[in-house]
Design a protein around this motif. Structure first.
Motif, PDB file in Angstrom:
ATOM      1  N   MET A 180       0.916  -1.303   0.046  1.00 62.57           N
ATOM      2  CA  MET A 180       0.036   0.025   0.079  1.00 62.57           C
ATOM      3  C   MET A 180       0.707   1.166   0.059  1.00 62.57           C
ATOM      4  O   MET A 180       1.746   1.272   0.748  1.00 62.57           O
ATOM      5  N   ALA A 181       0.687   2.164  -0.825  1.00 59.81           N
ATOM      6  CA  ALA A 181       1.416   3.415  -1.035  1.00 59.81           C
ATOM      7  C   ALA A 181       1.099   4.272   0.435  1.00 59.81           C
ATOM      8  O   ALA A 181       0.135   4.421   0.953  1.00 59.81           O
ATOM      9  N   GLU A 182       2.305   4.912   0.744  1.00 61.15           N
ATOM     10  CA  GLU A 182       2.207   5.938   1.803  1.00 61.15           C
ATOM     11  C   GLU A 182       2.864   7.162   1.338  1.00 61.15           C
ATOM     12  O   GLU A 182       3.630   7.286   0.728  1.00 61.15           O
ATOM     13  N   GLU A 183       2.075   8.335   1.529  1.00 62.65           N
ATOM     14  CA  GLU A 183       2.535   9.706   1.432  1.00 62.65           C
ATOM     15  C   GLU A 183       3.711   9.892   2.235  1.00 62.65           C
ATOM     16  O   GLU A 183       3.619   9.798   3.416  1.00 62.65           O
ATOM     17  N   MET A 184       4.863  10.378   1.585  1.00 64.92           N
ATOM     18  CA  MET A 184       6.194  10.879   2.347  1.00 64.92           C
ATOM     19  C   MET A 184       6.295  12.225   1.643  1.00 64.92           C
ATOM     20  O   MET A 184       5.988  12.574   0.420  1.00 64.92           O
ATOM     21  N   THR A 185       7.071  13.132   2.345  1.00 65.25           N
ATOM     22  CA  THR A 185       7.407  14.384   2.190  1.00 65.25           C
ATOM     23  C   THR A 185       8.737  14.637   2.322  1.00 65.25           C
ATOM     24  O   THR A 185       9.540  13.766   2.773  1.00 65.25           O
ATOM     25  N   GLY A 186       9.202  15.725   1.406  1.00 64.85           N
ATOM     26  CA  GLY A 186      10.655  15.983   1.424  1.00 64.85           C
ATOM     27  C   GLY A 186      11.013  17.375   0.920  1.00 64.85           C
ATOM     28  O   GLY A 186       9.711  18.247   0.211  1.00 64.85           O
ATOM     29  N   GLY A 187      12.116  17.840   0.600  1.00 63.16           N
ATOM     30  CA  GLY A 187      12.405  19.147  -0.040  1.00 63.16           C
ATOM     31  C   GLY A 187      14.096  19.424   0.361  1.00 63.16           C
ATOM     32  O   GLY A 187      14.796  18.433   0.848  1.00 63.16           O
ATOM     33  N   CYS A 188      14.251  20.527   0.011  1.00 58.31           N
ATOM     34  CA  CYS A 188      15.612  21.047   0.008  1.00 58.31           C
ATOM     35  C   CYS A 188      16.057  21.509   1.363  1.00 58.31           C
ATOM     36  O   CYS A 188      15.073  21.547   2.212  1.00 58.31           O
ATOM     37  N   GLN A 189      17.297  21.725   1.395  1.00 57.48           N
ATOM     38  CA  GLN A 189      17.903  22.201   2.859  1.00 57.48           C
ATOM     39  C   GLN A 189      17.092  23.475   3.386  1.00 57.48           C
ATOM     40  O   GLN A 189      16.748  23.733   4.474  1.00 57.48           O
ATOM     41  N   CYS A 190      16.843  24.481   2.503  1.00 57.08           N
ATOM     42  CA  CYS A 190      16.475  25.743   3.130  1.00 57.08           C
ATOM     43  C   CYS A 190      14.768  25.635   2.852  1.00 57.08           C
ATOM     44  O   CYS A 190      14.309  26.853   3.561  1.00 57.08           O
ATOM     45  N   GLY A 191      14.144  24.728   2.414  1.00 58.21           N
ATOM     46  CA  GLY A 191      12.841  24.684   2.473  1.00 58.21           C
ATOM     47  C   GLY A 191      11.863  25.396   1.169  1.00 58.21           C
ATOM     48  O   GLY A 191      10.634  25.255   1.184  1.00 58.21           O
ATOM     49  N   ARG A 192      12.554  25.882   0.453  1.00 57.75           N
ATOM     50  CA  ARG A 192      12.079  26.568  -0.814  1.00 57.75           C
ATOM     51  C   ARG A 192      11.351  25.491  -1.785  1.00 57.75           C
ATOM     52  O   ARG A 192      10.331  25.898  -2.139  1.00 57.75           O
TER      53      ARG A 192
END
Length: 147
Positions: free
Chosen positions: A1-13
């Motif tokens: 089953m798929a799970e939503e994951m979040t992420g991004g760059c170091q500064c949050g932009r």
């Protein structure tokens, strides 16, 4: 089953949400990835492009005649690798908010790997909070150590 994951760059932009099906990831050792990251390898999670939603799109760099890399032009964080005509892309494991779920299942471009860097578990190890120079700087500027 798929799970939503979040992420991004170091500064949050640049931020993203990804529907992740499994824990499989891989290490790429190709010279382009080494140069793009300044490291000896990069950890990637392969995912369908349609399963990634960007809150803010990454900046793009045409890193070769066949591929593009997404990154943040403000802080420099490498975020993606993809072939423009392919349905899948790679997200950098380190850009996920919780990267600890992923497990490496293969090496790619092993013709360029640095064998001495593959298993470093025998080397001495220290924690960030054991380095007085780093602790002092964080405490003076922020009042706490980073997460």
């Amino acid at each position: 089953m798929a799970e939503e994951m979040t992420g991004g760059c170091q500064c949050g932009r640049v931020r993203y949400r990804a529907m992740v099906e499994d824990d499989e990831a891989y290490l790429c050792h190709c010279r382009m990835c080494q140069r793009a990251t300044g490291g000896v390898a990069i950890a990637f999670k392969s995912i369908e492009k349609a399963r990634v939603t960007w809150e803010r799109e990454p900046d793009l760099y045409r890193s070769s005649p066949i591929a593009e890399r997404g990154f943040c032009s403000k802080c420099g964080t490498p975020l993606t690798f993809w072939f423009p005509d392919a349905p899948r892309m790679d997200l950098t494991v380190g850009s996920f908010d919780d990267p600890y779920r992923f497990k490496p299942t293969e090496h790619s471009a092993c013709e360029s790997w640095h064998r001495d860097w593959l298993d470093t578990s025998h080397l001495p190890a220290s924690r960030t909070d054991e380095n007085p120079n780093v602790v002092r700087r964080w405490m003076e500027k922020v009042g706490k150590l980073p997460d």
